[in-house]
Each structure stands twice: as structure tokens, then as C-alpha cells.
Design a protein around this motif. Sequence first.
Motif, mmCIF file in Angstrom:
data_model
loop_
_atom_site.group_PDB
_atom_site.id
_atom_site.type_symbol
_atom_site.label_atom_id
_atom_site.label_comp_id
_atom_site.label_asym_id
_atom_site.label_seq_id
_atom_site.Cartn_x
_atom_site.Cartn_y
_atom_site.Cartn_z
ATOM 1 N N LYS A 104 0.818 -1.214 0.000
ATOM 2 C CA LYS A 104 0.000 0.000 0.000
ATOM 3 C C LYS A 104 0.850 1.262 0.000
ATOM 4 O O LYS A 104 0.515 2.248 -0.644
ATOM 5 C CB LYS A 104 -0.935 0.001 1.208
ATOM 6 N N LYS A 105 1.983 1.240 0.702
ATOM 7 C CA LYS A 105 2.826 2.439 0.767
ATOM 8 C C LYS A 105 3.465 2.740 -0.593
ATOM 9 O O LYS A 105 3.664 3.904 -0.934
ATOM 10 C CB LYS A 105 3.885 2.296 1.854
ATOM 11 N N ILE A 111 0.929 7.356 -6.399
ATOM 12 C CA ILE A 111 -0.229 8.206 -6.650
ATOM 13 C C ILE A 111 -0.020 9.616 -6.107
ATOM 14 O O ILE A 111 -0.391 10.598 -6.712
ATOM 15 C CB ILE A 111 -1.505 7.593 -6.041
ATOM 16 N N GLY A 112 0.600 9.680 -4.903
ATOM 17 C CA GLY A 112 0.765 10.962 -4.208
ATOM 18 C C GLY A 112 1.820 11.796 -4.811
ATOM 19 O O GLY A 112 1.852 12.970 -4.851
#
Length: 112
Positions: A104-105, A111-112
Motif C-alpha cells: 500500500k505504501k 499516486i501521491g
Amino acid sequence: MVTVEDVRRLTSTFPRSSEHLIRDRIKFRVGSIVYVAFSRDESVMGFAFPKEERAALVAAEPDRFLLPPESELRYNWLLVRLAAIDEQEMRELVLEAWRMVVPKKVYAAYIG
């Protein structure tokens, strides 16, 4: 029509993604987990997809989406005819398939 080259351009931007040729089929993996694979004739793309959602998608759009062979139904996997999707749809399918297999990270950082 979407091509393997279109997918290759997109996946080359994904952290931890690598391309492999396995039994004359192009596959994209994160570690040992395949998240996108092509048929030998490159007309069909398999991709990671939640098992619980695939029957509804195939039923809604049977001209575009196909279930994998019976021997692969235990996996989170779905097939799409490349001639039936555009580049934007391919981007969504491939990005979500990659998201399913990376931590997830890693996804959040991308994305971030």
C-alpha cells in the motif's frame, strides 16, 4: 486498439514492476506475482482483478470481458479483449491490477 507497447509504456512507470517473457507470453510482475499477461497472439490481456467482482463484469459486458480458463478461476484474474477497450480503460485496468500486488505504501507514494 490497445497494444502491448501501450501497456509497456505505462508499466515502465510503476515502481517494482518488471517485464518477463514466459512460454512465449509477455507478463508483467511485481516480484513473483504476475499482474498483467498477454495471450500469445497479444489480442487478449489478463489482469489481476477481484474474484468477487468478475462475474458481474463479465455478465454486464461479455463482448469485452472473459473469465479465465477453469484451471485459473482460483486466482484474482480476469481477461479483456484488447480490441474492445481504449487506452484510458487500459490504464485504469492495469493501474488497479498493479495496485493489487504492491504494498500500500508503494501505491500511495506513486499516486501521491
